[in-house]
Design a protein around this motif. Structure first.
Motif, short mmCIF file in Angstrom:
data_model
loop_
_atom_site.label_atom_id
_atom_site.label_comp_id
_atom_site.label_asym_id
_atom_site.label_seq_id
_atom_site.Cartn_x
_atom_site.Cartn_y
_atom_site.Cartn_z
N PRO A 43 0.82 -1.22 0.00
CA PRO A 43 0.00 0.00 0.00
C PRO A 43 0.86 1.27 0.00
O PRO A 43 1.90 1.33 0.66
N LYS A 44 0.41 2.24 -0.75
CA LYS A 44 1.01 3.58 -0.84
C LYS A 44 2.32 3.65 -1.64
O LYS A 44 3.12 4.56 -1.44
N ALA A 45 2.51 2.69 -2.53
CA ALA A 45 3.75 2.66 -3.29
C ALA A 45 3.61 3.22 -4.70
O ALA A 45 4.57 3.26 -5.46
N GLY A 46 2.38 3.66 -5.08
CA GLY A 46 2.22 4.19 -6.42
C GLY A 46 1.18 3.44 -7.24
O GLY A 46 1.15 3.55 -8.48
N THR A 47 0.31 2.70 -6.55
CA THR A 47 -0.72 1.90 -7.21
C THR A 47 -1.59 2.75 -8.14
O THR A 47 -1.84 2.39 -9.30
N THR A 48 -2.08 3.86 -7.61
CA THR A 48 -3.05 4.67 -8.35
C THR A 48 -2.38 5.32 -9.56
O THR A 48 -2.97 5.43 -10.63
N TRP A 49 -1.16 5.71 -9.38
CA TRP A 49 -0.38 6.33 -10.47
C TRP A 49 -0.26 5.35 -11.64
O TRP A 49 -0.60 5.67 -12.79
N GLY A 127 7.40 -0.86 -6.53
CA GLY A 127 8.04 -0.75 -5.22
C GLY A 127 8.36 0.72 -4.93
O GLY A 127 8.60 1.50 -5.86
N ARG A 128 8.33 1.07 -3.66
CA ARG A 128 8.69 2.44 -3.26
C ARG A 128 9.61 2.34 -2.06
O ARG A 128 9.43 1.46 -1.20
N ASN A 129 10.57 3.25 -1.96
CA ASN A 129 11.52 3.13 -0.85
C ASN A 129 10.78 3.15 0.47
O ASN A 129 9.76 3.83 0.65
N VAL A 135 5.93 6.88 5.40
CA VAL A 135 5.34 8.20 5.65
C VAL A 135 3.98 8.32 4.97
O VAL A 135 2.99 8.77 5.56
N SER A 136 3.90 7.86 3.73
CA SER A 136 2.65 7.95 2.99
C SER A 136 1.58 7.09 3.68
O SER A 136 0.42 7.51 3.82
N PHE A 137 1.96 5.91 4.13
CA PHE A 137 1.04 5.00 4.80
C PHE A 137 0.54 5.63 6.11
O PHE A 137 -0.65 5.52 6.47
N PHE A 191 9.77 0.91 -10.06
CA PHE A 191 9.99 1.69 -8.83
C PHE A 191 9.36 3.07 -8.94
O PHE A 191 9.49 3.75 -9.96
N TYR A 192 8.73 3.48 -7.85
CA TYR A 192 8.12 4.81 -7.75
C TYR A 192 9.15 5.89 -8.07
O TYR A 192 8.87 6.86 -8.77
N GLU A 193 10.37 5.70 -7.55
CA GLU A 193 11.40 6.74 -7.71
C GLU A 193 11.77 6.90 -9.19
O GLU A 193 12.03 8.02 -9.65
N GLY A 225 -1.91 13.53 -18.39
CA GLY A 225 -2.98 13.10 -17.49
C GLY A 225 -2.47 12.62 -16.15
O GLY A 225 -3.14 12.77 -15.13
N VAL A 226 -1.27 12.04 -16.13
CA VAL A 226 -0.80 11.37 -14.91
C VAL A 226 0.18 12.20 -14.09
O VAL A 226 0.79 11.68 -13.16
N THR A 227 0.32 13.49 -14.39
CA THR A 227 1.16 14.30 -13.50
C THR A 227 0.49 14.38 -12.14
O THR A 227 -0.74 14.23 -12.02
N MET A 253 -3.90 12.22 -2.63
CA MET A 253 -2.79 12.72 -3.44
C MET A 253 -2.11 13.76 -2.55
O MET A 253 -2.44 14.94 -2.60
N ARG A 254 -1.23 13.34 -1.71
CA ARG A 254 -0.73 14.16 -0.61
C ARG A 254 0.43 15.05 -1.05
O ARG A 254 0.29 16.26 -1.15
N LYS A 255 1.60 14.45 -1.32
CA LYS A 255 2.74 15.24 -1.77
C LYS A 255 3.32 14.73 -3.08
O LYS A 255 3.84 15.49 -3.88
N GLY A 256 3.34 13.41 -3.22
CA GLY A 256 3.84 12.83 -4.46
C GLY A 256 5.32 13.10 -4.68
O GLY A 256 5.76 13.33 -5.79
N LYS A 257 6.10 13.02 -3.59
CA LYS A 257 7.53 13.36 -3.69
C LYS A 257 8.40 12.17 -3.28
O LYS A 257 7.99 11.34 -2.48
N1 LIG Z 1 0.95 11.14 -10.35
C1 LIG Z 1 1.58 10.95 -9.20
N2 LIG Z 1 2.82 11.46 -9.01
C2 LIG Z 1 3.48 11.28 -7.84
N3 LIG Z 1 2.95 10.60 -6.78
C3 LIG Z 1 1.72 10.09 -6.94
C4 LIG Z 1 0.99 10.21 -8.13
N4 LIG Z 1 -0.20 9.58 -7.96
C5 LIG Z 1 -0.21 9.11 -6.71
N5 LIG Z 1 0.94 9.41 -6.08
C6 LIG Z 1 1.30 9.15 -4.68
O1 LIG Z 1 1.22 7.75 -4.39
C7 LIG Z 1 0.83 7.61 -3.02
C8 LIG Z 1 -0.46 6.81 -2.96
O2 LIG Z 1 -0.10 5.47 -3.20
P1 LIG Z 1 -1.10 4.38 -3.75
O3 LIG Z 1 -1.79 4.88 -4.94
O4 LIG Z 1 -0.30 3.13 -3.88
O5 LIG Z 1 -2.14 4.25 -2.56
S1 LIG Z 1 -3.09 2.99 -2.30
O6 LIG Z 1 -2.27 1.94 -1.73
O7 LIG Z 1 -3.72 2.59 -3.55
O8 LIG Z 1 -4.09 3.50 -1.30
C9 LIG Z 1 0.68 9.02 -2.44
O9 LIG Z 1 1.98 9.36 -1.94
P2 LIG Z 1 2.25 10.51 -0.86
O10 LIG Z 1 1.91 11.81 -1.50
O11 LIG Z 1 3.71 10.41 -0.54
O12 LIG Z 1 1.39 10.19 0.33
C10 LIG Z 1 0.32 9.78 -3.70
O13 LIG Z 1 0.52 11.18 -3.62
#
Ligand SMILES: Nc1ncnc2c1ncn2[C@@H]1O[C@H](COP(=O)(O)OS(=O)(=O)O)[C@@H](OP(=O)(O)O)[C@H]1O
Length: 292
Positions: A43-49, A127-129, A135-137, A191-193, A225-227, A253-257
């Motif tokens: 969870p929180k590794a970039g699934t939605t992206w 995978g995400r570091n 922190v995201s979780f 990898f997310y990075e 679309g995916v920024t 979509m918290r910080k995405g960093k």
């Molecule tokens: N487009 C894009 N660019 C950069 N980062 C992005 C993007 N889309 C999603 N995110 C970041 O991914 C984190 C959410 O992870 P998941 O989508 O895996 O969440 S979940 O497990 O499905 O609930 C969450 O990370 P944090 O911001 O660090 O909390 C999202 O902001």
């Protein structure tokens, strides 16, 4: 929403909550199709992206109405929650008028229903570091009543080190899937990075894995679309339609960093984390970047 927060319990050696185990037998009997694509992550590794990248690559042109009417979690349903829909006795996946079916899971590799392997389905693992993932979780658990009570940051960090998280230990998860990649050729491990560093390059790799060749124009449209900003401002990708999340506490979509962990870890916490990380990952070839 005024629901009691769920409690973690041990499930086949993995910390879980009942939301994701209630339909265990039915999920294990899920019948994958050969062209199903499974997007797997801790969870929180970039699934939605990655889900949205795939959604746009496959359906951005052919089903533009999906982009404005269906939240991403309906277009890319969550295996653990959706299959089968016990109430109606039907599979949401069967109702999806799309081929391929894009399916998301947070299961550790050993929990994936056997039909996915039998059907030789393509799978994408993101995978995400560990530090940014943690922190995201933490913020996600704070804002989501369907998750266990997170407690304070320090106790949450200790729980992460102990693997007492929903879907278990980050270390076991990333390593389990990495090990699988060595023997299962239809698994693309990304990898997310890397995605943050060069989205276009990673989309190219995904396309090559999936056998897709979008035009330059189409690829530009997907990239736009995916920024982070566009997904954050898009009601169909920012989870604002999910009632279990309290957006006054945090954002989906918290910080995405890459590197936001630096705003959370104290020096002492960082040292403790690094030492523990070294010992847990010492026999692994898998490497993550905590900054780019
Ligand atoms: N487009 C894009 N660019 C950069 N980062 C992005 C993007 N889309 C999603 N995110 C970041 O991914 C984190 C959410 O992870 P998941 O989508 O895996 O969440 S979940 O497990 O499905 O609930 C969450 O990370 P944090 O911001 O660090 O909390 C999202 O902001």
């Amino acid at each position: 929403m005024d629901l009691p927060r769920p409690k973690l319990f041990d499930f086949h050696g993995v910390s879980m909550i009942t939301y994701f185990t209630d339909n265990w037998e039915a999920i294990q009997n899920f019948q994958a199709r050969p062209d199903d694509i499974l997007i797997a992550t801790y969870p929180k590794a970039g699934t939605t992206w990655v889900s949205y990248i795939l959604e746009l690559l496959y359906f951005g042109q052919t089903s533009p109405e999906r982009q404005t009417t269906m939240p991403i979690y309906e277009r890319v349903p969550f295996l653990e929650l959706t299959f089968p829909n016990m109430d109606s006795g039907t599979d949401l996946a069967d109702q999806l008028p799309t081929t391929p079916r894009l399916i998301k899971t947070h299961y550790p590799v050993q929990f994936v229903p056997k039909s996915f392997w039998e059907q030789n389905c393509r799978m994408i693992y993101v995978g995400r570091n560990a530090k940014d993932n943690l922190v995201s979780f933490f913020h996600f658990d704070r804002m989501t009543v369907a998750q266990p009570e997170p407690g304070d940051w320090n106790s949450y960090l200790q729980r992460f080190l102990e693997g007492k998280m929903v879907f278990g230990s980050w270390y076991d998860h990333v390593n389990g899937w990495w090990k699988k990649k060595q023997t299962y050729s239809k698994l693309h491990y990304m990898f997310y990075e890397d995605l943050a560093e060069d989205t276009g390059r990673e989309i190219d790799k995904l396309c090559s894995f999936l056998g897709l060749s979008p035009s330059a124009e189409e690829k530009t449209r997907v990239m736009s679309g995916v920024t982070f900003d566009n997904m954050k401002n898009n009601a169909m990708t920012n989870y604002s339609t999910d009632p279990s999340m309290d957006f006054k506490i945090s954002s989906f979509m918290r910080k995405g960093k890459v590197g936001d962990w630096k705003n959370h870890f104290t020096v002492a916490q960082n040292e403790e984390f690094d030492e523990d990380y070294k010992s847990k990952m010492k026999d692994q070839t898998l490497q993550f970047r905590t900054e780019i």
